[in-house]
Design a protein around this motif. Structure first.
Motif, mmCIF file in Angstrom:
data_model
loop_
_atom_site.group_PDB
_atom_site.id
_atom_site.type_symbol
_atom_site.label_atom_id
_atom_site.label_comp_id
_atom_site.label_asym_id
_atom_site.label_seq_id
_atom_site.Cartn_x
_atom_site.Cartn_y
_atom_site.Cartn_z
ATOM 1 N N THR A 168 0.822 -1.207 0.000
ATOM 2 C CA THR A 168 0.000 0.000 0.000
ATOM 3 C C THR A 168 0.859 1.260 0.000
ATOM 4 N N PHE A 169 2.076 1.170 0.532
ATOM 5 C CA PHE A 169 2.961 2.325 0.698
ATOM 6 C C PHE A 169 2.293 3.360 1.606
ATOM 7 N N ALA A 170 1.744 2.888 2.741
ATOM 8 C CA ALA A 170 0.976 3.735 3.638
ATOM 9 C C ALA A 170 1.813 4.375 4.743
ATOM 10 N N ARG A 209 7.485 -20.583 -9.902
ATOM 11 C CA ARG A 209 6.623 -19.479 -9.481
ATOM 12 C C ARG A 209 7.347 -18.153 -9.661
ATOM 13 N N SER A 210 6.754 -17.206 -10.372
ATOM 14 C CA SER A 210 7.330 -15.870 -10.589
ATOM 15 C C SER A 210 6.780 -14.897 -9.556
ATOM 16 N N LEU A 211 7.643 -14.047 -9.026
ATOM 17 C CA LEU A 211 7.233 -13.073 -8.018
ATOM 18 C C LEU A 211 6.828 -11.755 -8.674
ATOM 19 N N TYR A 212 5.753 -11.176 -8.151
ATOM 20 C CA TYR A 212 5.275 -9.853 -8.578
ATOM 21 C C TYR A 212 5.035 -8.990 -7.350
ATOM 22 N N LEU A 213 5.226 -7.690 -7.508
ATOM 23 C CA LEU A 213 4.811 -6.705 -6.521
ATOM 24 C C LEU A 213 3.490 -6.142 -7.026
ATOM 25 N N ALA A 214 2.471 -6.077 -6.176
ATOM 26 C CA ALA A 214 1.181 -5.506 -6.565
ATOM 27 C C ALA A 214 1.005 -4.158 -5.879
ATOM 28 N N VAL A 215 0.659 -3.146 -6.686
ATOM 29 C CA VAL A 215 0.390 -1.808 -6.155
ATOM 30 C C VAL A 215 -0.850 -1.237 -6.830
ATOM 31 N N SER A 216 -1.469 -0.299 -6.147
ATOM 32 C CA SER A 216 -2.645 0.362 -6.713
ATOM 33 C C SER A 216 -2.228 1.301 -7.845
ATOM 34 N N LYS A 218 11.976 -0.586 1.324
ATOM 35 C CA LYS A 218 11.561 -1.838 1.962
ATOM 36 C C LYS A 218 10.973 -2.804 0.929
ATOM 37 N N ALA A 219 10.109 -2.295 0.056
ATOM 38 C CA ALA A 219 9.497 -3.143 -0.974
ATOM 39 C C ALA A 219 10.560 -3.702 -1.917
ATOM 40 N N TRP A 220 11.531 -2.869 -2.298
ATOM 41 C CA TRP A 220 12.617 -3.294 -3.184
ATOM 42 C C TRP A 220 13.397 -4.435 -2.540
ATOM 43 N N GLY A 221 13.786 -4.262 -1.277
ATOM 44 C CA GLY A 221 14.536 -5.296 -0.578
ATOM 45 C C GLY A 221 13.749 -6.585 -0.425
#
Length: 142
Positions: free
Chosen positions: A61-63, A92-99, A73-76
């Protein structure tokens, strides 16, 4: 158990609307004697000759009070989890989900652009109100 991100359920419904099957909520990654919790594991069956497409997704969320600190933090987390997945669960491939809101602000700035150009980085952008995935970067197989 770690707390779920504020947009966890909204993103989960977006994945389900996009015909994904949730396989883990959360996906536990063993790192030696420690555990890391990736928000979701999911898979989508593709044409039989191509087999299943499997992903793991960390939702952010980056709140916090500092968007830059949240990005760091998200990058690490992303690259630590990606390395563990390659070793323990390579299909399994990793993704970051953001709005969309976060993507259109933080990821249009230089720091976010650096992450988008990093080899191996993958992101899913979603509309949290409509609960729909709007973009995969890089694009995922149809």
């Amino acid at each position: 158990m770690a707390a779920k991100d504020l947009l966890h359920e909204s993103f989960k419904r977006a994945l389900l609307r996009d015909k994904w099957t949730i396989t883990h909520d959360p996906l536990v990654l063993k790192i030696g004697r420690r555990n890391a919790l990736v928000a979701l594991g999911a898979q989508k069956l593709l044409a039989a000759e191509r087999g299943p497409d499997k992903i793991a997704v960390e939702i952010k969320t980056f709140a916090g009070p500092s968007p830059m600190s949240e990005l760091e933090k998200a990058w690490g987390q992303f690259f630590l989890y990606a390395k563990v997945l390659r070793k323990r669960n390579p299909e399994r491939s990793l993704y970051l989900a953001v709005s969309e809101t976060i993507f259109e602000t933080l990821f249009e700035e230089e720091a976010g652009q650096l992450l988008l150009t990093e080899p191996g980085f993958r992101i899913i952008i979603f509309d949290e109100k409509l609960e729909e995935i709007t973009q995969w970067h890089p694009p995922i197989n149809p």
